[in-house]
Design a protein around this motif. Sequence first.
Motif, PDB file in Angstrom:
ATOM      1  N   LYS A 145       0.640  -1.288  -0.036  1.00 17.33           N
ATOM      2  CA  LYS A 145      -0.240   0.199   0.024  1.00 17.33           C
ATOM      3  C   LYS A 145       0.958   1.270  -0.109  1.00 17.33           C
ATOM      4  O   LYS A 145       1.881   1.419   0.975  1.00 17.33           O
ATOM      5  CB  LYS A 145      -1.011  -0.052   1.321  1.00 17.33           C
ATOM      6  CG  LYS A 145      -1.788   1.336   1.377  1.00 17.33           C
ATOM      7  CD  LYS A 145      -2.500   1.205   2.717  1.00 17.33           C
ATOM      8  CE  LYS A 145      -3.378   2.655   3.143  1.00 17.33           C
ATOM      9  NZ  LYS A 145      -4.091   2.406   3.978  1.00 17.33           N
ATOM     10  N   TYR A 146       0.511   2.253  -0.743  1.00 17.99           N
ATOM     11  CA  TYR A 146       1.253   3.440  -0.855  1.00 17.99           C
ATOM     12  C   TYR A 146       0.691   4.424   0.218  1.00 17.99           C
ATOM     13  O   TYR A 146      -0.643   4.515   0.514  1.00 17.99           O
ATOM     14  CB  TYR A 146       1.045   4.089  -2.302  1.00 17.99           C
ATOM     15  CG  TYR A 146       1.936   5.114  -2.507  1.00 17.99           C
ATOM     16  CD1 TYR A 146       1.527   6.519  -2.646  1.00 17.99           C
ATOM     17  CD2 TYR A 146       3.296   5.014  -2.824  1.00 17.99           C
ATOM     18  CE1 TYR A 146       2.516   7.459  -2.896  1.00 17.99           C
ATOM     19  CE2 TYR A 146       4.276   6.183  -2.954  1.00 17.99           C
ATOM     20  CZ  TYR A 146       3.627   7.481  -3.149  1.00 17.99           C
ATOM     21  OH  TYR A 146       4.428   8.464  -3.482  1.00 17.99           O
ATOM     22  N   ARG A 147       1.484   4.908   1.056  1.00 15.82           N
ATOM     23  CA  ARG A 147       1.241   5.603   2.284  1.00 15.82           C
ATOM     24  C   ARG A 147       0.246   6.981   1.957  1.00 15.82           C
ATOM     25  O   ARG A 147      -0.622   7.014   3.094  1.00 15.82           O
ATOM     26  CB  ARG A 147       2.429   5.989   3.100  1.00 15.82           C
ATOM     27  CG  ARG A 147       3.375   6.976   2.250  1.00 15.82           C
ATOM     28  CD  ARG A 147       4.674   7.011   3.101  1.00 15.82           C
ATOM     29  NE  ARG A 147       5.742   7.853   2.446  1.00 15.82           N
ATOM     30  CZ  ARG A 147       5.693   9.415   2.757  1.00 15.82           C
ATOM     31  NH1 ARG A 147       4.821   9.917   3.459  1.00 15.82           N
ATOM     32  NH2 ARG A 147       6.583   9.918   2.103  1.00 15.82           N
ATOM     33  N   ASP A 148       0.258   7.279   0.695  1.00 18.02           N
ATOM     34  CA  ASP A 148      -0.422   8.676   0.822  1.00 18.02           C
ATOM     35  C   ASP A 148      -2.135   8.373   0.112  1.00 18.02           C
ATOM     36  O   ASP A 148      -2.771   8.974  -0.100  1.00 18.02           O
ATOM     37  CB  ASP A 148       0.169   9.703  -0.211  1.00 18.02           C
ATOM     38  CG  ASP A 148       1.328  10.416   0.385  1.00 18.02           C
ATOM     39  OD1 ASP A 148       1.329  10.374   1.990  1.00 18.02           O
ATOM     40  OD2 ASP A 148       1.976  10.775  -0.085  1.00 18.02           O
ATOM     41  N   PHE A 149      -2.162   6.938  -0.017  1.00 19.80           N
ATOM     42  CA  PHE A 149      -3.430   6.591  -0.741  1.00 19.80           C
ATOM     43  C   PHE A 149      -4.802   6.253   0.364  1.00 19.80           C
ATOM     44  O   PHE A 149      -4.279   5.893   1.350  1.00 19.80           O
ATOM     45  CB  PHE A 149      -3.207   5.559  -1.422  1.00 19.80           C
ATOM     46  CG  PHE A 149      -2.867   6.041  -3.115  1.00 19.80           C
ATOM     47  CD1 PHE A 149      -3.481   5.436  -4.284  1.00 19.80           C
ATOM     48  CD2 PHE A 149      -1.500   6.809  -3.178  1.00 19.80           C
ATOM     49  CE1 PHE A 149      -3.067   6.170  -5.542  1.00 19.80           C
ATOM     50  CE2 PHE A 149      -1.040   7.090  -4.276  1.00 19.80           C
ATOM     51  CZ  PHE A 149      -1.540   6.453  -5.430  1.00 19.80           C
TER      52      PHE A 149
END
Length: 299
Positions: free
Chosen positions: A20-24
Amino acid sequence: MKNFIVFFLLLSIFSCKKNKYRDFSELKYHTGQFKIYSKTQGKTAKPGEYILYNILFKDNKGKVFQDSRDIKKPLREHVIRDTSLLKDLTAVSEVLYKMSKGDSTFMIIPLKEEEKTGDMKNSDTLFFYITVRDIVDEEKMIDMLEDEYLKQNAEDTEYRIKQIEVDQKIMKAWDEYNKGLLKSKLKRTKNGVECLILEEGKGPILRKGTKIKLGYYGMTMKDATPFENSFRIGKDYEMVLGANQVIPGWDEAFMTMREGAKSVIFVPSKLAFGKKGKSPIIPPDADLVFYIELHEIVK
């Protein structure tokens, strides 16, 4: 353009990393993540309104499933009034409901094994880049649809009028040629193509290697059977003169004309399809007649 650069940078990141991309943010009703890039803090669409948007939809292997960015008309999403049905909408609809005019969204959907079917059998992850072009109410949407309908009708009418005009010109020339009434008006090329110039055009004579766009309508000389017609579909044909892309009679005739010229050309079979013909319409040894409009030189 800046948003598309961001998209492809993100695409390369997610092609290498599956975490998971942290800003999403997580989708509420679907498995996946998204991030909205806002130019302004505008209002989201209300129930009954329409979201006009473009989408690029591809997988982690680079296969494109949908790309509406080059379509003149944007896609449409009608915002439902019954909010209890939100969970039944697609992931694209879910993020569209969160967007305002001018927003862009990058969304990532991982595929389960049972979802890898058909065109997606080799895909692991789906990527969506969505831009909202406008949000309009029902009244504006009806006006837009009416404008589209009127424009389409106008274009269809223009094509029909053009087709009638072309039919009349080629049939008149074919009839007068067969009656021997055009002898003094015809210009003959060195190998025997006879040209009836209806409009001279402008500029210098076209030369070998010139790329041109043209409209054409072809018939057999014997019985006026039509076989090809670019005017019917409203799309020009592109060719390079002297590059063996077309029948020899075309190259020879066009290199005696100017840009913008309109003509009817009578092509002997030896400079057309010869003894082989072109099945199923053009028989062997068939002389042909064409109405031609040399629309423009392609720079």
